[in-house]
Design a protein around this motif. Structure first.
Motif, PDB file in Angstrom:
ATOM      1  N   SER A  81     -26.712  48.820  70.360  1.00  0.00           N
ATOM      2  CA  SER A  81     -25.344  49.349  70.328  1.00  0.00           C
ATOM      3  C   SER A  81     -25.257  50.617  69.484  1.00  0.00           C
ATOM      4  O   SER A  81     -24.642  51.609  69.897  1.00  0.00           O
ATOM      5  CB  SER A  81     -24.374  48.294  69.795  1.00  0.00           C
ATOM      6  N   GLU A  82     -25.871  50.613  68.316  1.00  0.00           N
ATOM      7  CA  GLU A  82     -25.828  51.803  67.455  1.00  0.00           C
ATOM      8  C   GLU A  82     -26.635  52.950  68.054  1.00  0.00           C
ATOM      9  O   GLU A  82     -26.237  54.111  67.947  1.00  0.00           O
ATOM     10  CB  GLU A  82     -26.342  51.476  66.053  1.00  0.00           C
ATOM     11  N   TYR A  83     -27.742  52.623  68.677  1.00  0.00           N
ATOM     12  CA  TYR A  83     -28.550  53.675  69.312  1.00  0.00           C
ATOM     13  C   TYR A  83     -27.765  54.340  70.445  1.00  0.00           C
ATOM     14  O   TYR A  83     -27.688  55.561  70.528  1.00  0.00           O
ATOM     15  CB  TYR A  83     -29.867  53.097  69.838  1.00  0.00           C
ATOM     16  N   ASP A  84     -27.168  53.528  71.318  1.00  0.00           N
ATOM     17  CA  ASP A  84     -26.414  54.075  72.447  1.00  0.00           C
ATOM     18  C   ASP A  84     -25.240  54.930  71.978  1.00  0.00           C
ATOM     19  O   ASP A  84     -24.999  56.023  72.510  1.00  0.00           O
ATOM     20  CB  ASP A  84     -25.914  52.953  73.365  1.00  0.00           C
ATOM     21  N   LEU A  85     -24.501  54.448  70.980  1.00  0.00           N
ATOM     22  CA  LEU A  85     -23.377  55.227  70.457  1.00  0.00           C
ATOM     23  C   LEU A  85     -23.857  56.517  69.788  1.00  0.00           C
ATOM     24  O   LEU A  85     -23.210  57.562  69.903  1.00  0.00           O
ATOM     25  CB  LEU A  85     -22.561  54.380  69.474  1.00  0.00           C
TER      26      LEU A  85
END
Length: 166
Positions: free
Chosen positions: A116-120
């Protein structure tokens, strides 16, 4: 300084990955543009020149797999006594004329990011290069909150969504 997604945010600087020390390479984002300080780099591009910033070879795993990998690495260090630098990944800064790959060290504990943090974070990088987001928002947050350290996961994700307009 505080880690939010792929970004290491201080009171006056934002890095993709960890802040470089000594002759290490890195990627610094400022209101003026993108800088690649360090050995063999020493490059600078204005935001108008940059058409793309992408990351390559970033370790991304779900929460359970991330914890298992970190536990294995810790056990390996205890058994062998060999510690390592945090893992590195590549940041590609592209302009109309060139594409430059810069190695950066991860800023997250264990060197593994949650999906989730990578995608954002990658969405935010895209929005920064297309003018849909402002680095000034990250810097303003850093001036007010970076001294407090890295916020909890839910707060990091909320910040990334806000900055990326997601």
């Amino acid at each position: 300084m505080a880690m939010v997604g792929l970004f290491w945010i201080g009171e006056d600087s934002v890095y993709v990955g960890a802040e470089p020390t000594g002759a290490a390479s890195g990627v610094r984002l400022s209101e003026d543009g993108v800088e690649a300080p360090g050995a063999g780099q020493g490059r600078f591009w204005t935001w108008d020149e940059v058409v793309r910033i992408e990351t390559h070879h970033v370790a991304v795993r779900s929460g359970v797999r991330r914890l298992a990998s970190m536990a294995f690495d810790a056990a390996s260090v205890m058994v062998t006594g060999d510690g390592q630098l945090p893992p590195a990944f590549e940041v590609e800064v592209a302009t109309a004329e060139e594409s430059v790959l810069v190695d950066v060290l991860t800023a997250v504990t264990g060197g593994i990011y949650l999906p989730s943090e990578y995608d954002l974070s990658t969405t935010l990088l895209q929005r920064l290069t297309d003018g849909g987001a402002e680095i000034g928002d990250l810097l303003a947050w850093g001036r007010e909150h970076a001294a407090e350290g890295t916020p909890p996961r839910e707060e990091r994700e909320a910040l990334l969504r806000k900055w990326a307009g997601a």
